[in-house]
Structure formats: structure tokens, C-alpha cells
Scaffold this motif. Structure first.
Motif, short mmCIF file in Angstrom:
data_model
loop_
_atom_site.label_atom_id
_atom_site.label_comp_id
_atom_site.label_asym_id
_atom_site.label_seq_id
_atom_site.Cartn_x
_atom_site.Cartn_y
_atom_site.Cartn_z
N GLY A 1 4.03 4.47 2.40
CA GLY A 1 4.62 3.03 2.01
C GLY A 1 4.06 2.61 0.53
N GLN A 2 2.65 2.73 0.73
CA GLN A 2 1.85 2.11 -0.39
C GLN A 2 2.26 2.75 -1.93
OE1 GLN A 2 -2.60 1.90 0.01
NE2 GLN A 2 -2.10 2.27 1.95
N GLY B 1 0.18 7.18 3.50
CA GLY B 1 0.16 6.56 2.14
C GLY B 1 1.63 6.31 1.41
#
Ligand SMILES: CC(C)(COP(=O)(O)OP(=O)(O)OC[C@H]1O[C@@H](n2cnc3c(N)ncnc32)[C@H](O)[C@@H]1OP(=O)(O)O)[C@@H](O)C(=O)NCCC(=O)NCCS
Length: 179
Positions: free
Chosen positions: A97-98, A95
């Protein structure tokens, strides 16, 4: 992880993280190429035309994203492109990157950016608000080899009305190979 916008004294570490990430995903040649691109962007693009966000664990760069200005001289709106993006190989799929992209988009919205474009895999970028667009919605600066990877989202409440006229990216992104 903390997010920093500081990049001047981290340019080597950021470029090295991009190299490692792309070496694992696409091979050593791609790793060298992306590291050179990122170093050039960090070294040459002015601060007013670039926003850099890095996820830090202590002094270590774990992920970075670069947004650079796109000029649409026939359109009044402020447009940036998200490219490139990388998460360190051992940090992927958690998670990071998001979360980093969501953080960056919120900061750009705060600073008055109307539209953000990117060029990549909709399977990933749809998770952070991008949808597929056409070259009529936004003319790319160079011909696209993968038109299905042309993505955008409006940050302003006015939504994504088509951008008028031709566009220019920052010089380091102006290589036809990248498009
Ligand atoms: C692509 C990348 C930035 C994603 O960051 P990440 O932190 O690993 O991804 P997150 O953990 O935030 O999100 C994972 C989700 O995105 C999807 N995803 C991750 N990488 C993907 C990829 N390369 N293509 C498509 N979908 C991807 C996963 O399926 C996952 O979905 P799920 O949560 O429903 O299982 C990272 O894996 C990376 O740096 N890869 C190598 C470099 C690269 O390809 N950069 C992008 C091109 S500029």
C-alpha cells in the motif's frame, strides 16, 4: 510487483479486489458497496479527472488506488483526492500500500498536481506524507462525519496554503455516506 495505470480492461478485476479487501476488513455489505463505487468511478469519470494505479503480479491485481479531481473554482491550484485505496487481503502488511501510494504521488507531482487530499486513518496515511488538515485548510464537498480523518499534502514546493472557497468532487464520490 509492477505498477500499471491501465484500468479499462481491468475494471472488473480491480472492483473485485476492492470487494474482497473490504469484505474482510468491514464485512460483505461494505465489500459490495465499495465494488459498486469503484466500478462506477472506473466507468464514468473521464481520464483527465482520474488517475488509477494498480500493483500487478502477473495478470492479478494485488492493490489499487484511485485519485480523482477536486474542483476549487475560487483557487487556481490543481487538486486531487486519493480515494479509495485497497490491498488484497493476503498482500496486506508488506508495504504494498505504501509503495503504490508513493508511486502514484510521484506520478501526480510529475503531471503538475499541486495538492492531494484524502479522508482516512492518519496512522496509515501519515506514512506516505499526509497530515491532518482542517475544513478551513480545504473545504470538503460535503460535511465530514469524521473531521479528524481529513488529510492533505502539498506536492508542489510552494507548500500547503489554504485552498480558497468551496469544492466539488467527481459525481460518484458525492454520496453523503462517504463523507
Ligand atoms: C489500509 C491498507 C490500504 C494498507 O495497505 P498495506 O499494504 O496493508 O499497508 P503497508 O504494508 O504499506 O503499511 C503497513 C503500515 O501501515 C499501518 N496500517 C496498515 N493498515 C492500517 C489501517 N487499516 N489502519 C491504520 N494503520 C494501518 C500498519 O500499522 C503498518 O505500519 P508499520 O509498518 O509501522 O507496522 C490495506 O491494509 C487495506 O487495503 N485495508 C483494507 C481496506 C482499507 O481499509 N482501505 C483504506 C480505506 S480507503
Amino acid at each position: 510487483m509492477d505498477v500499471t495505470t491501465e484500468y479499462q480492461d481491468k475494471a472488473r478485476d480491480i472492483a473485485a479486489m476492492f470487494r474482497d479487501s473490504f469484505t474482510v476488513s468491514e464485512g460483505p455489505e461494505a465489500g459490495q458497496q465499495i465494488a459498486a463505487l469503484v466500478a462506477e468511478m472506473l466507468g464514468t469519470v473521464s481520464a483527465q479527472d482520474m488517475h488509477v494505479f494498480s500493483a500487478m503480479e502477473g495478470a492479478e491485481v494485488r492493490a489499487s488506488i484511485l485519485f480523482t479531481r477536486m474542483r476549487y473554482p475560487e483557487d487556481t491550484r490543481t487538486v486531487f483526492i486519493l480515494s479509495p485505496v485497497a490491498v488484497a487481503p493476503d498482500q496486506q502488511g508488506k508495504g504494498v500500500g505504501q509503495r503504490l501510494i508513493t508511486h502514484g504521488l510521484a506520478a501526480l507531482r510529475e503531471s503538475g498536481v499541486d495538492i492531494v487530499l484524502t479522508y482516512g486513518d492518519i496512522a496509515f496515511y501519515s506514512k506516505v506524507g499526509f497530515t491532518q488538515i482542517t475544513t478551513e485548510d480545504a473545504q470538503p464537498p460535503l460535511p465530514l462525519q469524521h473531521p479528524h480523518g481529513w488529510l492533505g499534502q502539498a506536492l508542489a514546493d510552494t507548500g500547503f496554503a489554504p485552498l480558497q472557497g468551496p469544492s466539488e468532487c467527481v459525481p460518484p464520490l458525492g454520496d453523503p455516506d462517504y463523507w
